[in-house]
Design a protein around this motif. Structure first.
Motif, short mmCIF file in Angstrom:
data_model
loop_
_atom_site.label_atom_id
_atom_site.label_comp_id
_atom_site.label_asym_id
_atom_site.label_seq_id
_atom_site.Cartn_x
_atom_site.Cartn_y
_atom_site.Cartn_z
N ASN A 1 -0.05 9.98 3.73
CA ASN A 1 0.20 9.54 2.36
C ASN A 1 1.67 9.21 2.10
O ASN A 1 2.01 8.81 1.02
CB ASN A 1 -0.33 10.55 1.34
N GLU B 1 -2.24 5.16 -5.81
CA GLU B 1 -3.59 5.18 -5.25
C GLU B 1 -4.08 6.62 -5.12
O GLU B 1 -5.24 6.91 -5.37
CB GLU B 1 -3.61 4.50 -3.87
N GLY B 2 -3.16 7.50 -4.71
CA GLY B 2 -3.54 8.91 -4.58
C GLY B 2 -3.95 9.51 -5.90
O GLY B 2 -4.83 10.35 -5.97
N ALA C 1 1.13 3.94 -2.86
CA ALA C 1 0.35 5.05 -2.30
C ALA C 1 0.18 6.18 -3.31
O ALA C 1 -0.90 6.75 -3.44
CB ALA C 1 1.01 5.58 -1.03
N GLU D 1 -8.54 11.60 0.75
CA GLU D 1 -7.24 11.59 0.11
C GLU D 1 -7.03 10.51 -0.94
O GLU D 1 -6.36 10.73 -1.93
CB GLU D 1 -6.17 11.45 1.18
N TYR D 2 -7.53 9.32 -0.74
CA TYR D 2 -7.27 8.25 -1.70
C TYR D 2 -8.48 7.94 -2.56
O TYR D 2 -8.56 6.90 -3.15
CB TYR D 2 -6.82 6.98 -0.96
N GLY E 1 -6.82 6.19 -7.30
CA GLY E 1 -7.81 5.50 -6.47
C GLY E 1 -8.10 4.16 -7.10
O GLY E 1 -7.20 3.43 -7.47
N LYS F 1 0.84 -1.20 0.00
CA LYS F 1 0.00 0.00 0.00
C LYS F 1 0.88 1.25 0.00
O LYS F 1 0.58 2.23 -0.67
CB LYS F 1 -0.91 0.01 1.23
#
Lengths: 236, 1012
Positions: free
Chosen positions: B419, B75-76, B72, B226-227, B79, B68
């Protein structure tokens, strides 16, 4: 071979166990002595207190009251370490179920008492081998206990008890786990050693035939000595 | 599918066990009462099983958390969006062309039917510009005008139905005709706005310039999570400063977009979470290709490309490898614990056999007992594992603050801990797998060992003897080893002939072990010993000839590491007697009773399996700790040594700051500032351009960076360089080297890693229009712009040598004197300034840099100091490694639990022996010492093995790095390793204090009466 000198003197020996609110007296004020060089049997039925008596005489258990004097030394007045050292120097043990260390070879098991007291001594291996040879186990030196018969294991146990030339050897039902024939053989060995080395043997047994090998028999029942019987005369 | 099968099997097993309990009530009662019979033993069994399960769970959690973390950023940005469908214009460019959803709906339906997606979301996506309307808003020093943002108009009710995260946001209201919007966190920070503030919103420059008319406004309703996928700003963000999301209807009104324009981007989320979903991209792409959609449609799969790049770092593989070892340690502990439990019940089971119970029913005694223990310990173990991992990761919440504090300037972007830092995360499936392993391993071990006990001779079992030599079973195993050896031999041949180093490695190592086991000797000691040495030698020294010219595969290195580890463990387990003899002879000179030593070492030597399992636990954990200590330490040492190579011998790299500065017209230029500053020692300016070399083996020209230096360029003596042999007499110093390049047109010298050999020639034929990435390419890329240079006169150039062959250097290309390079090549060149500062030592230089930096920052320049770069890199490496190491300290607890269980078990088994020893004259101190020596023997062997295997494997891993990039010699942090091992050893001794003390205190009379 027995002489008239006392090696062990027991005075008013008592041992009690408390279980809950009940107090059980295993030994009820015993008084007797053991001569140097004799074979003494403590005979009695199961639960009469013979093993408890042996344990108190050999200092591996402590009495509730009374004294055990070995060559004038009050055994139970010594500290734990002192008792242990006394045992290491002066006593040998033969157990009913041998209590050999399974991960040590025959000769290593026999060496153990020598390491306990004389770790700097040389020729420990040689001493162990000699004793084992005398007991007819020369071919079994590097075997493990699991590879031996019951009789052979008990001989190893005897060898372990003798290797450091103790003054007294305590034997708790030494033939209890053996068949009759083997038991006789073991007793013959004990007899022979007693005659040759003059060591004192104290044997706990419930078997009268085994007791007949000794010089004297102390008969017990319910924690008391009921009779002491001589079987051979004292040598002057 | 696999999950459903496992669940089915698990449920079946549980139901079966419960049914059997109901049918065998007396046996179930026996099993249950056994649990409470000896509380200490029960506690130890549960503890062992629990710790093993906890470590397994923790390993899964660390892997998930780390994955993760490395994903990250992805993902940021994305998503749960895995693909985006958009339409291009006639020339194929993405211009936000609108289309109707019906044009692609047949394909979307196919995706749904094949259960490939968990969300399809048509949106309207545009670029716009926003500015805060408050006078005091927007951060000083940043862009004061409009910020470019990505805007999405969405069906607000459909937001939660996209993906698996199901975000729920309150729909923003339109008040007085002003639409409400949600901003991404970074955008809100840059604009310095909060909910309730108003922004100016424009979609074109004319709107901004038309000062007589009011630009539209939007009101900030909230900040996006945030994500969330709603933060999407387009592939690579495309220069966006953030994202803005509002209801589709409001956006349409804002930009006057008719409803006939249905959508211009369809977001697709593949089934699974943000990493699992992207693994299905290939299947989705295949489906898209087969769908026959118009070629004007494009499928954006840039998320998959980013994930592939993240995976290239192999960090996930490293973590997986470390976790696998930790999981194995947990399995070993559980196995050892339940094996001892089975041995404890041997006499009982034999008695039941004597009474007439069949073998299958006798086995159930242990199965039921094991079931109780494993259910309880696996449930608690999973929870404990998660808690401990959560705690460990929580200790590093300040990780990013530490890094930010090193930099000499304040970061203008909100770098949040959430994050950047390692946050705790575990997938539900990982929890399930942990529980399954914690439950099933004890049952498997119990079933196997109790079946074995049930087959034993009844009398031998009652007497407590070990299993007799079973010839039939030995023959079966012999056949199995021969079969496996044969199979592995075939695998080896296949690997060799197929030129597959991985297959070959697996085959040859496995073949070696199985061959040794298959040889017809009852005592396998010598064959196994030889096989172990052979495997270690092969791992360290041999690679197939066909693989020598290729990059070592990290999987191959992992396999070699496992082989080395296994060899070391087997070597010791099969040669415990040798160690026993060595230790006995060592101790013969000590005052310690030989008898004590003999007993202490004889017991573990004789019980090879139990001792081997405990040693293996220690070895595994120390192996991993050694690996993760040596590799980064070696890398860090090389990085520190390479300090002078970062900026070709200079202390600073100076670029124009993106964070603003003095933009007044009379502001000094960089050269002027540097000329005036007393801290400055030397200044070197390089103009760099990307050029193409026609003299290559490739069919098209290969590009590289060309750096043109001025006449006053000074090459620092700290930089290492080599030249062609024919010039060695002429060029003896850095000064000579630069003078040669200036005096000889058509010459250049390579800097950094790779393109040319000394003496090789290049023919420059033009520019590609990009700039290369140096050692810190992102920084350069931020500064560059795409400019192309038309093909022009060809320039031959001879590369006379190499400066610091090092991939870390910022200067990766060819240096040549500017006058020898046609100006057309340098027309749009990037100018980079390097400088050195005065100072006799690091402290003085640092002070000088600080003073200089203040001036430069104020003037709009960003100085990067080589020492700060090292600090940041070190902090990052240390941060991640410390997290790993902390987790592995938790793994050490498993080893410690293992030794504690072993010694308590020893106390129980040897009670009568202890009584006998005390009877014949061994004191409490002797007994106590024997337990301590036994613990030391096992623990120290495990630790030393782990260190040796770790060092050997580290060498292998560094070989991979050596080949591909930087030569990294092995450096061992002895201080750290020794202190970790010392603590591990000390704690292990401490936990065995209690059983040792208890053994010493047992009254001999009581012990002699003791029967198991």
């Amino acid at each position: 071979m027995r002489c008239s000198v006392e090696i062990v003197k027991v005075e008013n020996l008592r041992k009690s166990y408390r279980t809950g609110s009940t107090v059980f007296e295993a030994l009820k004020g015993l008084n007797f002595s053991i001569q140097k060089g004799e074979i003494l049997s403590i005979l009695g039925p199961s639960g009469c207190g013979k093993t408890t008596l042996l344990n108190c005489l050999s200092s591996i258990d402590y009495p509730s009251e009374g004294k055990v004097l070995i060559e004038e030394v009050d055994l139970h007045a010594l500290s734990d370490n002192a008792k242990t050292l006394f045992r290491a120097k002066n006593m040998g043990f033969i157990f009913q179920f041998y209590n050999l260390i399974p991960v040590l070879t025959v000769v290593e098991n026999v060496e153990l008492p020598l390491f306990a007291v004389e770790s700097g001594r040389k020729n420990i291996r040689k001493a162990a081998e000699e004793v084992l040879t005398r007991l007819g186990l020369k071919e079994r030196l590097n075997y493990y206990p699991s590879d031996l018969s019951g009789g052979e294991r008990q001989r190893v146990s005897i060898a372990r008890a003798l290797v450091h030339r103790p003054k007294i050897i305590w034997a708790d039902e030494p033939t209890g786990a053996l068949d009759t024939q083997t038991g006789r053989e073991i007793m013959d060995v004990i007899l022979e050693l007693n005659e040759k080395n003059g060591q004192t043997f104290v044997i706990v047994t419930h078997d009268e035939r085994i007791a007949d090998y000794s010089n004297r028999i102390v008969s017990m029942d319910s924690g008391q000595i009921i009779r002491i019987r001589e079987l051979s005369p004292v040598k002057d | 599918m696999v999950l459903e099968i496992i669940l089915g099997i698990l449920s079946g097993v549980i139901v079966l066990v419960l049914l059997l309990m109901a049918r065998n009530r007396i046996i179930a009662a026996m099993s249950l009462r056994n649990i409470f019979r000896q509380p200490t033993n029960t506690l130890l069994v549960i503890l062992g099983s629990l710790m093993g399960t906890a470590l397994i769970t923790g390993s899964f959690a660390m892997t998930d958390s780390f994955n993760k973390f490395i994903y990250a950023q992805i993902e940021g940005e994305y998503g749960e969006i895995d693909q985006i469908v958009y339409k291009t214009d006639a020339s194929g460019r993405q211009t936000g062309t609108y289309f109707s959803l019906g044009e692609i709906s047949p394909w979307l339906e196919t995706l749904r039917q094949e259960n490939l997606v968990d969300g399809v979301f048509p949106v309207i996506r545009i670029e716009a510009q926003v500015k805060a309307e408050r006078e005091d808003s927007q951060r000083t020093g940043l862009l004061q005008n409009y910020l470019k943002v990505s805007v999405m108009g969405v069906d607000w009710d459909a937001i939660p139905s996209f993906g698996t995260a199901h975000p729920v946001l309150v729909e923003p209201e339109e008040t007085d005709g002003i639409p409400g919007v949600y901003l991404s966190k970074d955008l809100a920070f840059l604009l310095n706005v909060e909910p309730g503030d108003t922004l100016s919103f424009s979609t074109n420059v004319l709107q901004q310039l038309a000062f007589w008319s009011r630009t539209p406004s939007v009101k900030v309703a909230g900040i996006l999570p945030e994500y969330s996928y709603l933060n999407y700003q387009g592939a690579g963000r495309g220069g966006m400063n953030g994202s803005l999301v509002l209801p589709e209807a409001q956006l349409r009104r804002l930009i006057n977009l008719s409803s006939e324009y249905e959508t211009n981007a369809v977001l697709i989320s593949n089934r699974g979470d943000f990493t699992d979903g992207v693994r299905r991209t290939d299947v989705v792409v295949a489906s898209y290709t087969e769908s026959g959609l118009s070629p004007t449609f494009k499928l954006d799969t840039s998320k998959e490309e980013l994930v592939d790049v993240a995976d290239e770092g192999n960090f996930g593989l490293v973590f997986l490898g470390l976790s696998a070892f930790a999981i194995l340690a947990g399995i070993l502990l559980i196995s050892n614990t339940f094996k001892m439990l089975s041995e404890e019940r041997q006499i009982e089971l034999a008695t039941m056999r004597a009474l007439g119970y069949k073998r299958s029913r006798v086995t159930l005694v242990m199965v039921f007992e094991g079931f109780f223990y494993s259910v309880l310990s696996s449930v608690i173990g999973v929870a404990v594992g998660m808690l401990i991992t959560h705690f460990i990761l929580g200790q590093f919440s300040g990780f990013i603050d530490n890094i930010a504090s090193i930099l000499p300037f304040e970061l203008p972007i909100p770098v949040t801990q959430e994050n950047i830092t390692f946050g705790f995360y575990i997938k539900p499936i990982s929890i399930f797998y942990s529980f399954i392993l914690g439950l099933s391993i004890p049952l498997v071990v119990i079933f196997y060992t109790s079946s074995r006990n049930a087959k034993m001779n009844i009398v031998d079992s009652i007497r407590g003897l070990p299993p007799a030599w079973d010839q039939k079973a030995q023959k079966r195993f012999q056949f199995l080893w021969v079969l496996l050896a044969f199979v592995c031999f075939l695998v080896t041949i296949q690997g060799w002939r197929g030129r597959n180093e991985l297959v070959f490695s697996i085959g040859v190592f496995s073949f070696s072990f199985f061959l040794a086991l298959s040889l017809p000797f009852r005592d396998k000691r010598w064959p196994v010993t030889l096989a172990c040495f052979w495997v270690i030698g092969l791992s360290m020294l041999f690679r197939p000839a066909y693989a020598m010219s290729e990059l070592p595969n990290p999987w191959v290195v992992l396999v070699k590491g496992v082989a080395i580890l296994l060899s070391c463990i087997l070597l010791v387990i099969f040669n415990l007697k040798v160690f026993e003899s060595v230790l006995k002879s060592l101790f013969s000179r000590s005052r310690l009773s030989k008898g004590v030593t003999k007993i202490a070492i004889a017991f573990p030597s004789k019980n090879r399996t139990r001792t081997g399992l405990t040693i293996s636990m220690y070895t595994l954990v120390v192996f991993i700790v050694t690996l993760i200590s040596i590799i980064p330490y070696s890398e860090e040492k090389v990085i520190r040594k390479s300090r002078d190579n970062f900026f070709i011998g200079n202390d600073l790299l100076i670029v124009r700051s993106p964070f603003g500065g003095n933009t007044a017209q009379n502001a000094l230029s960089l050269n002027e500032i540097m000329a005036l500053r007393p801290e400055v020692s030397t200044v070197a300016t390089l103009r760099s351009a990307m050029v193409r070399n026609a003299l290559t083996e490739e069919s098209s020209a290969v590009s590289f960076s060309l750096y043109a230096f001025t006449k006053d360029f000074v090459l620092n003596d700290a930089v290492s360089w080599t030249v062609m042999p024919s010039l060695k007499n002429e060029i003896r110093s850095s000064e000579d080297l630069i003078a040669y390049l200036i005096d000889h047109p058509g010459t250049g010298i390579q800097s950094g890693y790779g393109y040319f050999e000394p003496g090789e020639e290049a023919l420059l034929v033009g520019s590609t229009g990009f700039f290369s990435q140096g050692g810190f390419g992102d920084m350069q890329q931020m500064m560059t712009s795409r400019r192309s240079v038309a093909p022009t006169e060809q320039v031959p150039i001879t590369i006379i040598g190499t400066i610091n062959e090092n991939p870390i250097s910022m200067v990766q290309g060819v240096l040549s004197y500017e006058k020898h390079v046609p100006e057309v090549y340098l027309k749009n060149a990037q100018t980079t300034t390097f400088a050195s500062v005065k100072g006799e030592n690091a402290g003085e230089k640092s002070a000088a840099v600080k003073t200089l930096s203040d001036e430069l920052l104020a003037s709009g320049y960003l100085p990067l100091y080589a020492d700060d770069i090292i600090k940041v890199i070190s902090a990052m490496i240390d941060g991640i490694i410390n997290i790993l190491r902390s987790f592995l300290y938790f793994g050490m607890v498993v080893g410690i639990a293992g030794i504690a269980i072993l010694m308590f078990r020893a106390l129980y088994e040897r009670k009568r022996i202890i009584g006998m020893l005390k009877a014949i004259g061994y004191t409490k101190s002797h007994i106590f010492q024997s337990f301590f020596i036994e613990t030391s023997f096992i623990v120290l062997l495990g630790i030393v093995l782990g260190v040796i295997a770790g060092i050997l494997t580290s060498q292998q891993f560094l070989t991979v790095l050596n080949f591909s990039e930087l030569e990294i010699p092995l450096s061992i942090p002895w201080g750290l390793l020794l202190s970790v091992c010392a603590v591990f050893y000390a704690v292990s001794l401490a936990v065995t204090f209690i059983p040792s003390y208890m053994a010493a205190r047992i009254p001999p009379a009581e012990a002699l009466r003791f029967f198991e």
